[in-house]
Design a protein around this motif. Structure first.
Motif, PDB file in Angstrom:
ATOM      1  N   LEU A 152      13.697 -22.196  70.206  1.00  0.00           N
ATOM      2  CA  LEU A 152      15.159 -22.124  70.261  1.00  0.00           C
ATOM      3  C   LEU A 152      15.708 -21.612  68.925  1.00  0.00           C
ATOM      4  O   LEU A 152      15.229 -21.990  67.863  1.00  0.00           O
ATOM      5  CB  LEU A 152      15.753 -23.502  70.552  1.00  0.00           C
ATOM      6  CG  LEU A 152      15.493 -24.065  71.947  1.00  0.00           C
ATOM      7  CD1 LEU A 152      16.043 -25.487  72.033  1.00  0.00           C
ATOM      8  CD2 LEU A 152      16.155 -23.194  73.007  1.00  0.00           C
ATOM      9  N   ALA A 153      16.696 -20.754  69.019  1.00  0.00           N
ATOM     10  CA  ALA A 153      17.308 -20.226  67.802  1.00  0.00           C
ATOM     11  C   ALA A 153      18.769 -19.939  68.078  1.00  0.00           C
ATOM     12  O   ALA A 153      19.172 -19.721  69.222  1.00  0.00           O
ATOM     13  CB  ALA A 153      16.589 -18.961  67.362  1.00  0.00           C
ATOM     14  N   VAL A 154      19.541 -19.958  67.014  1.00  0.00           N
ATOM     15  CA  VAL A 154      20.983 -19.782  67.118  1.00  0.00           C
ATOM     16  C   VAL A 154      21.355 -18.479  66.421  1.00  0.00           C
ATOM     17  O   VAL A 154      20.884 -18.216  65.312  1.00  0.00           O
ATOM     18  CB  VAL A 154      21.685 -20.989  66.460  1.00  0.00           C
ATOM     19  CG1 VAL A 154      23.179 -20.768  66.365  1.00  0.00           C
ATOM     20  CG2 VAL A 154      21.393 -22.259  67.260  1.00  0.00           C
ATOM     21  N   GLY A 155      22.170 -17.680  67.074  1.00  0.00           N
ATOM     22  CA  GLY A 155      22.598 -16.410  66.490  1.00  0.00           C
ATOM     23  C   GLY A 155      23.374 -16.617  65.204  1.00  0.00           C
ATOM     24  O   GLY A 155      23.965 -17.684  64.991  1.00  0.00           O
TER      25      GLY A 155
ATOM     26  N   TYR B 297      19.505  -8.821  56.943  1.00  0.00           N
ATOM     27  CA  TYR B 297      18.222  -9.227  56.358  1.00  0.00           C
ATOM     28  C   TYR B 297      18.104 -10.740  56.509  1.00  0.00           C
ATOM     29  O   TYR B 297      19.070 -11.469  56.258  1.00  0.00           O
ATOM     30  CB  TYR B 297      18.232  -8.843  54.874  1.00  0.00           C
ATOM     31  CG  TYR B 297      17.166  -9.507  54.028  1.00  0.00           C
ATOM     32  CD1 TYR B 297      15.988  -8.833  53.705  1.00  0.00           C
ATOM     33  CD2 TYR B 297      17.345 -10.804  53.539  1.00  0.00           C
ATOM     34  CE1 TYR B 297      15.008  -9.436  52.923  1.00  0.00           C
ATOM     35  CE2 TYR B 297      16.369 -11.410  52.750  1.00  0.00           C
ATOM     36  CZ  TYR B 297      15.209 -10.728  52.462  1.00  0.00           C
ATOM     37  OH  TYR B 297      14.244 -11.332  51.696  1.00  0.00           O
ATOM     38  N   PHE B 298      16.934 -11.209  56.960  1.00  0.00           N
ATOM     39  CA  PHE B 298      16.727 -12.662  57.034  1.00  0.00           C
ATOM     40  C   PHE B 298      15.307 -12.979  56.575  1.00  0.00           C
ATOM     41  O   PHE B 298      14.338 -12.563  57.225  1.00  0.00           O
ATOM     42  CB  PHE B 298      16.969 -13.152  58.467  1.00  0.00           C
ATOM     43  CG  PHE B 298      16.809 -14.647  58.620  1.00  0.00           C
ATOM     44  CD1 PHE B 298      17.339 -15.525  57.679  1.00  0.00           C
ATOM     45  CD2 PHE B 298      16.135 -15.183  59.709  1.00  0.00           C
ATOM     46  CE1 PHE B 298      17.191 -16.900  57.815  1.00  0.00           C
ATOM     47  CE2 PHE B 298      15.990 -16.553  59.853  1.00  0.00           C
ATOM     48  CZ  PHE B 298      16.514 -17.415  58.900  1.00  0.00           C
ATOM     49  N   ASN B 299      15.204 -13.663  55.462  1.00  0.00           N
ATOM     50  CA  ASN B 299      13.898 -14.098  54.937  1.00  0.00           C
ATOM     51  C   ASN B 299      12.823 -13.000  54.976  1.00  0.00           C
ATOM     52  O   ASN B 299      11.706 -13.236  55.440  1.00  0.00           O
ATOM     53  CB  ASN B 299      13.388 -15.304  55.731  1.00  0.00           C
ATOM     54  CG  ASN B 299      14.180 -16.570  55.448  1.00  0.00           C
ATOM     55  OD1 ASN B 299      14.987 -16.603  54.524  1.00  0.00           O
ATOM     56  ND2 ASN B 299      13.936 -17.612  56.223  1.00  0.00           N
TER      57      ASN B 299
ATOM     58  N   ALA C  36      18.326 -14.448  64.329  1.00  0.00           N
ATOM     59  CA  ALA C  36      18.661 -15.799  64.764  1.00  0.00           C
ATOM     60  C   ALA C  36      18.005 -16.785  63.812  1.00  0.00           C
ATOM     61  O   ALA C  36      17.019 -16.485  63.158  1.00  0.00           O
ATOM     62  CB  ALA C  36      18.188 -16.025  66.190  1.00  0.00           C
ATOM     63  N   VAL C  37      18.597 -17.954  63.752  1.00  0.00           N
ATOM     64  CA  VAL C  37      18.143 -18.990  62.838  1.00  0.00           C
ATOM     65  C   VAL C  37      17.608 -20.162  63.657  1.00  0.00           C
ATOM     66  O   VAL C  37      18.239 -20.562  64.631  1.00  0.00           O
ATOM     67  CB  VAL C  37      19.330 -19.425  61.944  1.00  0.00           C
ATOM     68  CG1 VAL C  37      18.975 -20.641  61.108  1.00  0.00           C
ATOM     69  CG2 VAL C  37      19.757 -18.271  61.049  1.00  0.00           C
ATOM     70  N   GLY C  38      16.451 -20.670  63.277  1.00  0.00           N
ATOM     71  CA  GLY C  38      15.847 -21.795  63.989  1.00  0.00           C
ATOM     72  C   GLY C  38      16.741 -23.022  63.932  1.00  0.00           C
ATOM     73  O   GLY C  38      17.576 -23.162  63.026  1.00  0.00           O
TER      74      GLY C  38
END
Lengths: 283, 283
Positions: A16-19, B5-7, B17-19
């Motif tokens: 699961l991940a959130v935008g 950019y993400f990590n 998306a972020v966990g």
């Protein structure tokens, strides 16, 4: 492996991940709730649901699900999580933590609420180490009062900022006070015991469900008072303890440099914990 | 289409998306910064970087990237976003907004910081409607002061909570004051003009980069003062305006029921906006 629900989909939580335009992430606009299951059943479900609903309403967020729908999802997550765990050959933990997270949702302009995002997660319970129940915990004082403490918002900046100070003092948590009036610990409520009186702060607090349960359990044996509790009362309190879903009734034996009572876990804290354990055993 | 950019990964922002164990999401433990490019170059880059670094340090979060690496990523995001937009046949917007978001990262126990998460996003700029520069805006007063205002944390609960009140008053924003002392608007700084003096609050504020730029620009023509600004001064101020990266210098002509000056955009606000526009034109 644990399962979670996000806006209509059930999946393993690590999938699961959130935008990244979520207002919980970008603007801290979110609230949550957290409870345990006992014997596979959500503890004090009616009270937790009412509190979650109240938090949502106070933050002007419309809950996308009703009470019964949500209950069904919770039970499905418990079931799925247990199935997945039993397949790995590990003993099935009948009981889990359930976390609700409701945010302002995705926002095109990074500030306007359109449609809330709802997450429901089954999680592993992180129990308090047994030694803390035997010896009690130390907490340190912090001159602070939470904004909108009665809403279970995601605002926990203060305790994370204080993590280093807590560690340095070899303490477990912080106790908030402002102008000499105690409110709560960072994630749990506060009680003192003096003779046959049990007192707990009545304002600037989150109204804990375990707090409410303990007040009910204590009523037949003690005089229970909800009222402002002052720092000065700590000097001659017999016992102090904190309550939360995971901590249950956890004795506090030291507050900053001050030892509470004789520094040992008191009989009344023990008695209340026994009563609580009896209640949840047959939940 | 915009890129982010993400990590360590660059991708279209709608694929990022972020966990769900991120402490920004679960505990509001996050900070950010935001700036524009002019002529394809980040405006006041040195100042924004210093502020971002300061916010991170104040929140005990280690920045995973250095200044030059970050600059290179920003420039790559600008380039990629422009390439993608030009392929769609639309006119290429040379300039974008850049948002940094740094959170406490993923946390196994939902409270301890392990490794921060860093997001860098190129975004479409949402310019202030031209009519607001011509007529000025209305704001309403709110008795409030932001906690840790000098850190650009993600805590914007207050203004989202007040959205309905702002709309109902046909206002654009809120102006925070506490005990009669003005601090700032929800996402921008505040100035008043009286004769040849320009004054802006000096405490309980985020130290805006546009604020700093305006103070520099104004120095040759005005007496610029950073000091406590009181509500009572609004009654005989000639002009008032607010500053931010997207608002630039935006006149305020009404505060609650009070009309500022004669209710029209004043010559000094106009003059400063012209100076600002000249500066960014050749940035």
């Amino acid at each position: 492996m644990f399962y979670g629900y996000f806006n209509g989909t059930i999946a393993p939580t690590d999938q699961l991940a959130v935008g990244i335009t979520d207002l919980g992430l970008l603007r801290g606009y979110g609230l949550f709730d957290y409870f345990l299951t006992y014997n596979g059943r959500p503890f004090q479900w009616d009270w937790y649901w009412a509190r979650f609903q109240n938090s949502a309403s106070r933050m002007h967020l419309k809950l996308p699900l009703g009470k019964d729908e949500t209950y069904a999802i919770v039970m499905k997550l418990v079931e799925r999580s247990n199935e997945a765990i039993s397949k790995t050959g590990k003993a099935t933990p009948t009981d889990v933590g359930i976390r609700f997270v409701l945010t302002g949702g995705y926002s095109a302009d990074s500030i306007s609420v359109e449609k809330p995002n709802l997450l429901i997660l089954a999680e592993m319970i992180h129990p308090v180490p047994a030694i803390q129940y035997e010896q009690g915990i130390k907490v340190i004082l912090d001159e602070y009062v939470r904004e909108m403490a009665e809403v279970k918002s995601t605002d926990y900046k203060r305790v994370i900022l204080m993590a280093e100070a807590i560690r340095a003092a070899r303490a477990s948590d912080i106790l908030y006070q402002k102008g000499g009036e105690i409110s709560e610990l960072s994630r749990s409520n506060f009680f003192i015991v003096k003779g046959e009186k049990i007192s707990t702060p009545d304002r600037h607090i989150l109204h804990g469900i375990t707090r409410k349960t303990v007040m009910q359990l204590a009523q037949s044996d003690f005089q229970v008072e909800e009222r402002p509790v002052l720092l000065s009362e700590l000097y001659d309190a017999d016992e102090a303890f904190t309550t939360s879903s995971t901590k249950k009734i956890l004795p506090i034996t030291q507050i900053g440099e001050l030892t509470i009572g004789d520094g040992h876990v008191g009989p009344k804290s023990k008695f209340l914990l026994e009563r609580f354990d009896e209640l949840v055993k047959t939940w």
